[in-house]
Design an enzyme around this catalytic site. Structure first.
Site, PDB file in Angstrom:
ATOM      1  N   ASP A  39       1.546  -5.659  -0.995  1.00  0.00           N
ATOM      2  CA  ASP A  39       2.616  -6.152  -1.859  1.00  0.00           C
ATOM      3  C   ASP A  39       3.786  -5.178  -1.665  1.00  0.00           C
ATOM      4  O   ASP A  39       3.743  -4.065  -2.172  1.00  0.00           O
ATOM      5  CB  ASP A  39       2.163  -6.162  -3.312  1.00  0.00           C
ATOM      6  CG  ASP A  39       3.316  -6.384  -4.269  1.00  0.00           C
ATOM      7  OD1 ASP A  39       4.191  -7.196  -3.949  1.00  0.00           O
ATOM      8  OD2 ASP A  39       3.342  -5.730  -5.316  1.00  0.00           O
ATOM      9  N   GLU A  54      13.093  -5.049  -5.566  1.00  0.00           N
ATOM     10  CA  GLU A  54      12.390  -6.001  -6.429  1.00  0.00           C
ATOM     11  C   GLU A  54      11.519  -5.282  -7.461  1.00  0.00           C
ATOM     12  O   GLU A  54      11.429  -5.693  -8.611  1.00  0.00           O
ATOM     13  CB  GLU A  54      11.542  -6.934  -5.560  1.00  0.00           C
ATOM     14  CG  GLU A  54      10.807  -8.013  -6.346  1.00  0.00           C
ATOM     15  CD  GLU A  54       9.380  -7.609  -6.665  1.00  0.00           C
ATOM     16  OE1 GLU A  54       8.861  -8.052  -7.705  1.00  0.00           O
ATOM     17  OE2 GLU A  54       8.799  -6.836  -5.892  1.00  0.00           O
ATOM     18  N   GLU A  55      10.878  -4.175  -7.060  1.00  0.00           N
ATOM     19  CA  GLU A  55       9.971  -3.481  -7.966  1.00  0.00           C
ATOM     20  C   GLU A  55      10.701  -2.850  -9.144  1.00  0.00           C
ATOM     21  O   GLU A  55      10.106  -2.634 -10.193  1.00  0.00           O
ATOM     22  CB  GLU A  55       9.190  -2.406  -7.217  1.00  0.00           C
ATOM     23  CG  GLU A  55       8.108  -2.940  -6.291  1.00  0.00           C
ATOM     24  CD  GLU A  55       6.932  -3.516  -7.057  1.00  0.00           C
ATOM     25  OE1 GLU A  55       6.794  -3.220  -8.251  1.00  0.00           O
ATOM     26  OE2 GLU A  55       6.153  -4.263  -6.452  1.00  0.00           O
ATOM     27  N   HIS A 103      -1.361  -3.334  -6.005  1.00  0.00           N
ATOM     28  CA  HIS A 103      -0.715  -2.041  -6.226  1.00  0.00           C
ATOM     29  C   HIS A 103      -1.708  -0.880  -6.210  1.00  0.00           C
ATOM     30  O   HIS A 103      -1.389   0.220  -6.670  1.00  0.00           O
ATOM     31  CB  HIS A 103       0.089  -2.025  -7.536  1.00  0.00           C
ATOM     32  CG  HIS A 103       1.359  -2.812  -7.444  1.00  0.00           C
ATOM     33  ND1 HIS A 103       1.366  -4.162  -7.205  1.00  0.00           N
ATOM     34  CD2 HIS A 103       2.653  -2.449  -7.548  1.00  0.00           C
ATOM     35  CE1 HIS A 103       2.626  -4.592  -7.175  1.00  0.00           C
ATOM     36  NE2 HIS A 103       3.423  -3.575  -7.373  1.00  0.00           N
TER      37      HIS A 103
END
Length: 320
Positions: free
Chosen positions: A121, A155-156, A256
């Protein structure tokens, strides 16, 4: 289509008196997965390697204390692979507060199609989009309308797609990971279509199109809802973009953390991306920046066809 690489990493916030570094996280990942990770530190003097260790790392020193130490970022530190016995030594190395620490992925590609790595991811999402683009170019296929392939880098941290959408974009399909875990319907095989995340449901019509394309082309798929998860789609809506949104994902186990995915899911999502890009536009009204009620989308409201008889044991939509 939009995808953002994962921001799993950590800058450090202080030079500790024992010559090690105190860390803070980027994105959302547990310190339990950071313990033992090999790292690269990007300083102004160049790169150093290092290891993230719990504060109590040696059983010969701390005995059972290594198993009773709490889990959290306050209980780990970074050991630099250089002479650093105090904070002054660290300063001489040229490392400073805020320097970024990258986590080594430690990837493995198995013969049975599984891929094990950190950061799947969302590096896998980037690979999917590039594979779909390559397939269309090699086949000489052109989309029916302009398709923008967007790669975000934040994005995170919550603002990946807040400023990159142009006004003429009517639909946004985000590509991200699906969280395969107990209580979730995501899978490491096929496409997982997200119906909603923590910010709310995705567009009914765009999501239905993704499911129909999958059915029509024999792409294994399943649907899921993510309660503690958001994507670039949410960032775009919150920034005021007037777009329909959908989220298609590849199921990742241990998101994650030390993640695992199968090539079947990656290939399936790439196939769906290609099919969507080449599909005809169904909602013509979306071509206009401002529209009246003509052509406004509706959901099917006809009664479902079901008749029950005394002999019916398991009624379905076509039971008579």
């Amino acid at each position: 289509m939009v995808d953002g690489p994962s921001g799993t990493g950590c800058p450090f916030k202080s030079l500790k008196e024992n010559g090690r570094l105190e860390l803070v996280l980027i994105g959302h990942w547990s310190a339990r997965f950071a313990e033992g990770a090999r790292t690269t530190i990007f300083s102004e003097n160049g790169a150093y390697t290092g290891t993230i260790l719990p504060l109590k790392a040696s059983g010969y020193t701390f005995n059972e204390g290594i198993d009773t130490l709490p889990v959290g970022w306050d209980y780990v530190e970074l050991r630099v692979d250089a002479y650093s016995k105090c904070s002054d030594d660290l300063a001489k190395l040229g490392v400073d507060v805020g320097d970024i620490v990258a986590i080594e992925p430690g990837q493995e590609f198995l013969d049975n199609g599984f891929i094990i790595s950190r950061h799947l991811d969302n590096k896998a999402g980037v690979a999917i989009m590039l594979a779909a683009l390559k397939a269309m170019v090699m086949a000489g296929k052109k989309p029916t309308v302009d398709i923008f392939w967007l790669f975000t880098i934040a994005e995170e941290t919550g603002h990946g797609a807040t400023s990159i959408l142009t006004p003429e974009i009517a639909s946004l399909v985000a590509i991200d990971n699906g969280t395969s875990a107990p209580g979730q319907n995501s899978d490491e095989f096929g496409v997982t279509i997200a119906m909603a995340d923590q910010t709310g449901p995705f567009d009914y019509h765009l999501t239905s199109k993704m499911a129909q394309l999958s059915r029509d082309n024999d792409i294994k798929h399943q649907k899921d809802i993510f309660r503690y998860y958001r994507s670039d789609a949410a960032a775009a809506i919150e920034a005021g973009a007037d777009v329909r949104t959908a989220l298609i994902t590849f199921g990742v186990d241990a998101s994650h953390g030390y993640e695992r995915i199968h090539m079947h899911a990656l290939r399936s999502v790439a196939e769906l991306c290609t099919l969507y890009a080449l599909s005809p536009v169904e909602i013509q009204r979306d071509a206009k920046e401002f529209s009246d009620l003509k052509g406004f989308t509706t959901q099917p409201t006809e009664d479902a066809d079901q008749e029950l008889t005394p002999d019916t044991e398991e009624p379905g939509p076509d039971t008579h």
